[in-house]
Design a protein around this motif. Structure first.
Motif, PDB file in Angstrom:
ATOM      1  N   GLY A 135      -6.573  -0.577   6.740  1.00  0.00           N
ATOM      2  CA  GLY A 135      -5.616   0.638   6.345  1.00  0.00           C
ATOM      3  C   GLY A 135      -6.224   1.961   7.099  1.00  0.00           C
ATOM      4  O   GLY A 135      -6.122   2.926   6.639  1.00  0.00           O
ATOM      5  N   ALA A 151      11.212  -1.620   9.304  1.00  0.00           N
ATOM      6  CA  ALA A 151      10.611  -0.392   9.105  1.00  0.00           C
ATOM      7  C   ALA A 151      10.887   0.460  10.442  1.00  0.00           C
ATOM      8  O   ALA A 151      10.964  -0.266  11.582  1.00  0.00           O
ATOM      9  N   PHE A 157       9.146   3.864  12.492  1.00  0.00           N
ATOM     10  CA  PHE A 157       8.165   4.620  12.723  1.00  0.00           C
ATOM     11  C   PHE A 157       8.884   5.689  13.836  1.00  0.00           C
ATOM     12  O   PHE A 157       9.028   5.228  14.940  1.00  0.00           O
TER      13      PHE A 157
HETATM   14  P1  ADP Z   1      -3.486  -2.083   8.081  1.00  0.00           P
HETATM   15  O1  ADP Z   1      -2.593  -2.559   9.321  1.00  0.00           O
HETATM   16  O2  ADP Z   1      -5.082  -2.476   8.322  1.00  0.00           O
HETATM   17  O3  ADP Z   1      -2.972  -2.472   6.744  1.00  0.00           O
HETATM   18  P2  ADP Z   1      -2.421   0.419   8.901  1.00  0.00           P
HETATM   19  O4  ADP Z   1      -2.814   1.796   8.357  1.00  0.00           O
HETATM   20  O5  ADP Z   1      -1.936   0.302  10.205  1.00  0.00           O
HETATM   21  O6  ADP Z   1      -3.525  -0.431   8.288  1.00  0.00           O
HETATM   22  O7  ADP Z   1      -1.110   0.031   7.901  1.00  0.00           O
HETATM   23  C1  ADP Z   1      -1.017   0.517   6.419  1.00  0.00           C
HETATM   24  C2  ADP Z   1       0.024  -0.566   5.961  1.00  0.00           C
HETATM   25  O8  ADP Z   1       1.134   0.089   6.034  1.00  0.00           O
HETATM   26  C3  ADP Z   1      -0.010  -1.821   6.002  1.00  0.00           C
HETATM   27  O9  ADP Z   1      -0.855  -2.394   5.261  1.00  0.00           O
HETATM   28  C4  ADP Z   1       1.429  -1.991   5.730  1.00  0.00           C
HETATM   29  O10 ADP Z   1       1.617  -2.443   4.026  1.00  0.00           O
HETATM   30  C5  ADP Z   1       2.125  -1.052   6.054  1.00  0.00           C
HETATM   31  N1  ADP Z   1       2.884  -1.083   7.448  1.00  0.00           N
HETATM   32  C6  ADP Z   1       2.429  -0.295   8.382  1.00  0.00           C
HETATM   33  N2  ADP Z   1       3.343  -0.872   9.392  1.00  0.00           N
HETATM   34  C7  ADP Z   1       4.442  -1.613   8.787  1.00  0.00           C
HETATM   35  C8  ADP Z   1       5.751  -2.159   9.117  1.00  0.00           C
HETATM   36  N3  ADP Z   1       6.135  -2.077  10.599  1.00  0.00           N
HETATM   37  N4  ADP Z   1       6.481  -2.978   8.336  1.00  0.00           N
HETATM   38  C9  ADP Z   1       5.996  -3.127   6.993  1.00  0.00           C
HETATM   39  N5  ADP Z   1       4.498  -2.299   6.500  1.00  0.00           N
HETATM   40  C10 ADP Z   1       4.112  -1.711   7.566  1.00  0.00           C
END
Ligand code: ADP
Length: 682
Positions: A644, A672, A674
């Motif tokens: 996270g 998704a 970003f």
């Molecule tokens: P981690 O990868 O360790 O979980 P991140 O902060 O990078 O931590 O991501 C947090 C959460 O955001 C992920 O656990 C996931 O649930 C969600 N997430 C991030 N990027 C995506 C994506 N491209 N599609 C779906 N969920 C995503």
């Protein structure tokens, strides 16, 4: 001055003890109230040394009081005595020296009252009660010697004419009563009568009694005649009388009819001025009620203090020329304790009992010192400094101590208008603000916890970032190394492939080193290296690091880079981290959801002349609506082994570049998206 020569019977009507002693202290005269009060009969008392018989005691010694009496001719005050049955009584007395015609002292008149019961309740005295007591003390009796003979004649005439019920006849014929008043002559009055009824000259009063009786009191006079005629010994009634100038006031009218003087047609009348008392009562009732109400009902701990000791300390300091108490305390810190010891709690309200853990008020009485927390004397100190400056009140937040040692945060305030303080009366209020303080403390510690947590999380972010980012090129290096070995282990090693793999290994190793350098720079708060860069180049370089992963995950990457974008001022490595991070997240999401067609599209565009935009879009499962808000929170993860930290790091990086990052769900691909915006280099 009371004149015993006016007739001892009159003095017997007075409720105060009155006795006369010669200059050696021997009792010469002893009235009825003295018998009642001290339990010694007139016969037993007369001739005895007063202070010995009555065991008079005073902290300053009786001899000292007597000396003061000799000096000034008067003394009033309080002391204790012991009655015939051994009970201790508190006496409030007034002594005055009696002189003969040549002004030579011949004896001492003492009027005294038993104030034992009152003393017991005095602790709860309010200011109005003090006033009342002072006024009561100031009261003295007015005595009249009247020639009643004409009234006797008139009464006999009435009986002779067949009047049976004198009282009824008088009430039916008030004019007749007034006539009797006119016929009643004043033979003599004492000084107090002149003061009370006259204008300074005794002679003015020596006429008829009629001018002193307002119309409304006519029937009181009538009843006193009835009482005398019915051979009653005396008649006592509260009534209004008036001064020679016609000012009415409340009195206690007492007439005594001793047979001897009645035969001579002489009537002794005593009048006590009650107006002051009645006014005081009325005022007391009112202010007492108001005060009590406030004192008791309010949810504030109230304390009534006797600060006369403090007043004494103040007078001493003033006598020494101390004008600034604060400077004095700096030089004599012990004064604070001494001042506390001299502020005595005499009453507290209910709320104080609960607040300070007392069962009874008596537990709270005494010097207030023990209620202050040692080392927390500032508020008290400031309050006495304010008092010394003559300020009527003071307020400060402080700590006080309950009976069980518990510390209570309070808003401490002192009210003592100068005239109250002069009497040694101070009202203190303590509002319990412990909850307020507790929540404030909690808030403060929460804030510091938050700051700490933020610091930890920042470190965590960095650590996680290092792990995350370095892991990736290291994994690539390992993979390239293994592949290279395989090529070398072939019977005919493919040197070209190995060279290619080795070049990639070196590139990834450099990248890892570069990441570590950059992150170390961040950790040491070194300003990151900002260069004017074309965003598209940064994307292309970042993608280089992803190639291996994309292949392994079977993800199709497409770039949609808008040419001729404005350049951005950025730290190349940090921005690459963001792109790598977002892409890896996309891959992991698609892997986790076992998506068949795995696509990532990285696009750049120009939002306006000052802003460029980068989007990373995937064909994964998208983000649950509930998670959208917390996605960038540290430690938010939906992955089993996730930390996270990736997205919070991305946001920190983007924000440090003056840009923003947002997550959304793509309506067409369901995946998704970003979106990162960055300001164009100016
Ligand atoms: P981690 O990868 O360790 O979980 P991140 O902060 O990078 O931590 O991501 C947090 C959460 O955001 C992920 O656990 C996931 O649930 C969600 N997430 C991030 N990027 C995506 C994506 N491209 N599609 C779906 N969920 C995503």
């Amino acid at each position: 001055m009371i004149e015993p020569s006016l007739g001892s019977d009159v003095l017997d009507l007075i409720h105060e003890s009155i006795f006369l002693r010669d200059l050696d202290g021997r009792i010469l005269y002893w009235n009825k109230a003295s018998e009642d009060l001290y339990g010694w009969t007139r016969a037993e008392a007369i001739g005895r040394i007063a202070h010995e018989l009555l065991i008079s005691e005073h902290p300053d010694s009786i001899a000292c009081l007597e000396a003061r009496l000799r000096e000034t001719g008067r003394w009033d005050g309080e002391f204790t005595r012991t009655t015939a049955d051994g009970a201790q009584v508190m006496i409030e007395a007034r002594w005055s020296i009696r002189r003969d015609g040549q002004d030579v002292p011949i004896g001492i008149v003492e009027t005294g009252r038993d104030i034992t019961a009152r003393k017991a309740t005095e602790r709860v005295l309010t200011e109005s009660e003090y006033r009342y007591r002072n006024l009561f003390q100031a009261m003295a009796a007015s005595f009249w010697e009247l020639d009643f003979t004409p009234v006797g004649v008139m009464v006999r005439g009435l009986f002779a004419s067949g009047v049976k019920d004198l009282g009824q006849h008088f009430s039916e014929h008030p004019g007749l009563v007034r006539e009797m008043m006119r016929a009643t002559r004043v033979l003599d009055v004492n000084e107090q009568t002149v003061t009370l009824f006259g204008r300074g000259k005794k002679d003015e009063l020596l006429g008829s009694v009629e001018p002193f009786w307002p119309e409304s009191s006519t029937q009181v006079f009538a009843q006193s005649i009835v009482a005398a005629v019915s051979r009653k010994l005396n008649y006592v009634m509260e009534t209004k009388l008036q001064t020679i100038d016609g000012r009415e006031f409340d009195t206690l009218f007492t007439a005594s009819f001793p047979a001897e003087s009645m035969q001579k047609g002489i009537l002794m009348v005593g009048v006590i001025d009650l107006s002051a008392r009645n006014q005081a009562f009325a005022a007391m009732e009112q202010s007492e009620f108001r005060y009590r109400n406030l004192f008791e009902v309010m949810a504030v701990s109230f304390w009534q203090l006797d600060s006369s000791g403090l007043n004494r300390l103040f007078s001493e300091l003033r006598a020494q020329g101390v004008s600034d108490l604060s400077t004095y305390i700096d030089e004599h810190p012990g004064f604070i304790r001494q001042a506390m010891d001299n502020c005595v709690a005499i009453d507290v309200n209910e709320r104080t009992l609960t607040m300070y853990g007392a069962k009874e008020r008596s537990q709270m009485r005494g010097p207030i010192t023990r209620f202050w927390v040692p080392g927390h004397y500032d508020a008290f100190r400031h309050s006495i400094e304010a008092a010394y400056r003559g300020e009527p009140g003071y307020l400060e937040e402080t700590k006080t101590r309950a009976l069980d040692g518990r510390e209570i945060d309070v808003l401490f305030f002192v009210t003592a208008p100068p005239q109250m303080r002069a009497k040694g009366m101070v009202l203190v209020g303590n509002i319990d603000i412990s909850e307020l303080v507790a929540s404030r403390v909690a808030l403060e510690s929460m804030q510091s916890n938050l700051i700490h947590a933020a610091r930890v999380s920042m470190l965590g972010e960095l650590t996680a970032s290092i792990a995350h980012e370095v892991n990736q090129p290291l994994a690539a290096i390992a993979t390239y190394g293994e592949a290279g070995l395989r090529w070398l282990n072939r019977t005919e090693p493919d040197i070209a492939e190995v060279r290619d793999l080795t070049i990639r290994m070196v590139a990834d190793a450099r990248r890892a080193a570069e990441i570590i350098t950059r992150i170390r720079g961040m950790a040491c708060h070194r300003t990151s290296e900002r260069l004017s860069l074309p965003l598209n180049n940064v994307v292309k370089e970042a993608v280089q690091f992803l190639r291996h992963e994309l292949q392994a995950q079977n993800v199709e990457l497409s770039l949609s880079l808008t040419p001729h974008l404005p350049r951005i001022n950025a730290d190349r490595t940090l921005l690459q981290q963001v792109i790598v991070n977002l892409s890896i997240n996309a891959m992991q999401a698609m892997e986790q959801a076992q998506v068949d067609e795995r696509r990532i599209c990285i696009a750049t565009s120009c939002l306006d002349a000052a802003t460029v935009q980068l989007t990373v879009e995937d064909s994964g499962p998208g983000i649950a609506t509930v998670d959208l808000e917390r996605l960038f929170d540290s430690f938010f993860t939906t992955k089993k082994s996730g930390m996270g930290m990736g997205l919070p790091i991305c946001r920190t990086v983007i924000q440090s570049h003056g840009g923003s990052i947002q997550a959304s769900n793509n309506s067409s691909t369901c995946g998704a998206t970003f979106t990162v915006t960055l300001p164009a280099a100016g």
